[in-house]
Design a protein around this motif. Structure first.
Motif, short mmCIF file in Angstrom:
data_model
loop_
_atom_site.label_atom_id
_atom_site.label_comp_id
_atom_site.label_asym_id
_atom_site.label_seq_id
_atom_site.Cartn_x
_atom_site.Cartn_y
_atom_site.Cartn_z
N SER A 133 0.80 -1.22 0.00
CA SER A 133 0.00 0.00 0.00
C SER A 133 0.83 1.27 0.00
CB SER A 133 -0.90 0.02 1.24
OG SER A 133 -0.10 0.03 2.42
N GLY A 134 2.09 1.16 0.44
CA GLY A 134 2.89 2.35 0.67
C GLY A 134 2.60 3.01 2.00
N ARG A 135 1.64 2.45 2.74
CA ARG A 135 1.28 2.96 4.07
C ARG A 135 1.66 1.90 5.10
NH1 ARG A 135 -2.93 3.38 0.93
NH2 ARG A 135 -4.13 1.84 2.11
N PRO A 136 2.77 2.08 5.77
CA PRO A 136 3.24 1.03 6.67
C PRO A 136 2.30 0.77 7.84
CG PRO A 136 4.98 2.63 6.20
CD PRO A 136 3.70 3.21 5.71
N TYR A 137 1.93 -0.49 8.01
CA TYR A 137 1.14 -0.91 9.16
C TYR A 137 1.43 -2.38 9.38
CZ TYR A 137 -2.67 -1.86 12.37
OH TYR A 137 -3.39 -2.23 13.46
N PHE A 138 1.65 -2.76 10.64
CA PHE A 138 1.97 -4.15 10.93
C PHE A 138 1.12 -4.64 12.09
CE2 PHE A 138 4.46 -7.44 13.16
CZ PHE A 138 4.61 -8.35 12.12
N PHE A 139 0.50 -5.80 11.91
CA PHE A 139 -0.29 -6.43 12.96
C PHE A 139 0.19 -7.86 13.15
CE2 PHE A 139 -3.81 -9.02 14.47
CZ PHE A 139 -4.24 -8.30 15.57
N TRP A 140 0.42 -8.22 14.40
CA TRP A 140 0.89 -9.56 14.75
C TRP A 140 -0.08 -10.17 15.73
CZ3 TRP A 140 5.28 -12.68 13.79
CH2 TRP A 140 5.52 -13.69 14.71
N SER A 141 -0.47 -11.40 15.49
CA SER A 141 -1.34 -12.11 16.41
C SER A 141 -0.83 -13.54 16.58
CB SER A 141 -2.77 -12.15 15.87
OG SER A 141 -3.62 -12.92 16.71
N GLY A 142 -0.77 -13.97 17.82
CA GLY A 142 -0.34 -15.34 18.10
C GLY A 142 0.81 -15.36 19.08
N GLU A 143 0.91 -16.42 19.80
CA GLU A 143 1.93 -16.56 20.82
C GLU A 143 3.00 -17.55 20.38
OE1 GLU A 143 2.11 -14.79 23.58
OE2 GLU A 143 0.25 -13.73 23.05
N MET A 144 4.26 -17.15 20.62
CA MET A 144 5.36 -18.10 20.50
C MET A 144 5.40 -18.87 21.82
SD MET A 144 6.61 -17.46 17.46
CE MET A 144 8.32 -17.93 17.26
N THR A 145 5.23 -20.16 21.76
CA THR A 145 4.99 -20.95 22.97
C THR A 145 6.25 -21.19 23.80
OG1 THR A 145 5.24 -22.95 21.63
CG2 THR A 145 3.00 -22.11 21.98
N GLU A 146 7.41 -20.89 23.25
CA GLU A 146 8.66 -21.03 23.99
C GLU A 146 9.42 -19.70 23.90
OE1 GLU A 146 10.04 -25.51 23.04
OE2 GLU A 146 9.56 -24.27 21.30
N PRO A 147 10.02 -19.24 24.99
CA PRO A 147 10.70 -17.94 24.96
C PRO A 147 11.97 -17.92 24.14
CG PRO A 147 11.02 -19.00 27.08
CD PRO A 147 10.02 -19.83 26.34
N MET A 148 12.63 -19.05 23.99
CA MET A 148 13.90 -19.12 23.27
C MET A 148 13.83 -20.18 22.19
SD MET A 148 15.67 -16.77 24.78
CE MET A 148 17.30 -17.06 24.08
N ILE A 149 14.53 -19.92 21.10
CA ILE A 149 14.75 -20.93 20.06
C ILE A 149 16.23 -21.23 20.09
CG2 ILE A 149 14.57 -21.46 17.61
CD1 ILE A 149 12.36 -19.32 17.44
N GLY A 150 16.58 -22.41 20.49
CA GLY A 150 17.99 -22.73 20.69
C GLY A 150 18.51 -22.03 21.93
N ALA A 151 19.83 -21.78 21.95
CA ALA A 151 20.47 -21.26 23.15
C ALA A 151 20.36 -19.75 23.31
CB ALA A 151 21.95 -21.67 23.15
N ASP A 152 20.29 -19.02 22.19
CA ASP A 152 20.46 -17.56 22.32
C ASP A 152 19.56 -16.73 21.43
OD1 ASP A 152 21.55 -18.17 19.89
OD2 ASP A 152 23.47 -17.17 20.23
N PHE A 153 18.51 -17.32 20.84
CA PHE A 153 17.63 -16.57 19.95
C PHE A 153 16.27 -16.43 20.61
CE2 PHE A 153 14.84 -15.55 16.48
CZ PHE A 153 15.62 -14.80 15.62
N ALA A 154 15.93 -15.22 21.04
CA ALA A 154 14.62 -14.97 21.65
C ALA A 154 13.53 -15.09 20.60
CB ALA A 154 14.60 -13.60 22.31
N SER A 155 12.51 -15.87 20.88
CA SER A 155 11.46 -16.08 19.88
C SER A 155 10.71 -14.78 19.57
CB SER A 155 10.49 -17.16 20.35
OG SER A 155 9.91 -16.81 21.59
N SER A 156 10.73 -13.81 20.48
CA SER A 156 10.09 -12.52 20.21
C SER A 156 10.74 -11.76 19.06
CB SER A 156 10.12 -11.65 21.48
OG SER A 156 11.46 -11.38 21.87
N LEU A 157 11.97 -12.13 18.70
CA LEU A 157 12.66 -11.45 17.61
C LEU A 157 12.02 -11.73 16.25
CD1 LEU A 157 16.40 -11.86 18.64
CD2 LEU A 157 14.94 -9.84 18.85
N ILE A 158 11.24 -12.80 16.13
CA ILE A 158 10.55 -13.07 14.87
C ILE A 158 9.58 -11.94 14.57
CG2 ILE A 158 9.07 -14.69 13.63
CD1 ILE A 158 11.92 -15.72 14.23
N GLU A 159 8.80 -11.54 15.56
CA GLU A 159 7.88 -10.42 15.38
C GLU A 159 8.64 -9.13 15.07
OE1 GLU A 159 4.49 -7.89 17.87
OE2 GLU A 159 5.28 -9.76 18.69
#
Length: 201
Positions: free
Chosen positions: A115-141
């Motif tokens: 659209s050229g008009r930035p807007y971002f919506f995220w819905s859903g929970e990452m069920t584990e706080p970490m992926i592997g040893a050092d990657f926070a799952s919140s970083l995907i969002e």
């Protein structure tokens, strides 16, 4: 790497936290060559390029000794900028794209309006706080918010179900890649701006 004058761009961005160079071709074949300094992000970027059928080369040197956050977010910023620049005037693009992608028990949906008009919506929970040893799952969002905002997308991402954060992340990247590919395709028979306003902004 294949290049098309109107649909490929190289973007460099240097800050006190990261130094990043991205070359992206929207009309590539899915060739990926990435070194972000964050192994799990490299894994996800490989999925982005391959399933989005875009050629992607990325080099990032960041302050990962602190944590991966700056590198992950800034890579999203620069990839988004490269997509926006590669789209050019956006004449003839499909504009809208959506996709579902599963990975085992996980299912993600991505819906895009270029659209050229930035807007971002995220819905859903990452069920584990970490992926592997050092990657926070919140970083995907954080990555996708940075990409969508800088690409000029209205973008909705929904994690519809999951138990495993790695699976959820991979489903999100695959769905996002497919949606970007669909939204950025060009119909050469109608090379108009796909908007009643005559402009995407």
């Amino acid at each position: 790497m294949t290049t098309h004058a109107m649909r490929a761009r190289t973007i460099d961005r240097n800050t006190n936290e990261t130094r990043i160079s991205v070359t992206l071709d929207l009309d590539g074949s899915g060739t990926v060559d990435v070194e972000s300094g964050v192994p799990f992000l490299d894994h996800m970027l490989s999925a982005l390029g391959r399933h989005g059928q875009m050629d992607l080369r990325l080099r990032c040197v960041g302050d990962v000794e602190i944590e991966p956050h700056h590198s992950v977010e800034d890579c999203g910023i620069v990839i988004g900028q490269a997509i926006r620049e590669a789209l050019g005037d956006r004449k003839g693009i499909a504009r809208y794209g959506h996709a579902y992608a599963p990975l085992d028990e996980s299912l993600a949906r991505a819906v895009i309006d270029v659209s050229g008009r930035p807007y971002f919506f995220w819905s859903g929970e990452m069920t584990e706080p970490m992926i592997g040893a050092d990657f926070a799952s919140s970083l995907i969002e954080e990555f996708w918010r940075a990409l969508a905002t800088n690409a000029g997308f209205t973008m909705h991402i929904d994690i519809l179900r999951t138990r495993n954060a790695h699976h959820a992340a991979e489903a999100v990247f695959k769905a996002g890649a497919l949606a970007i590919h669909n939204a950025t395709r060009v119909n050469r028979s109608t090379m108009d701006i796909p908007s009643t306003k005559g402009v995407l902004a």
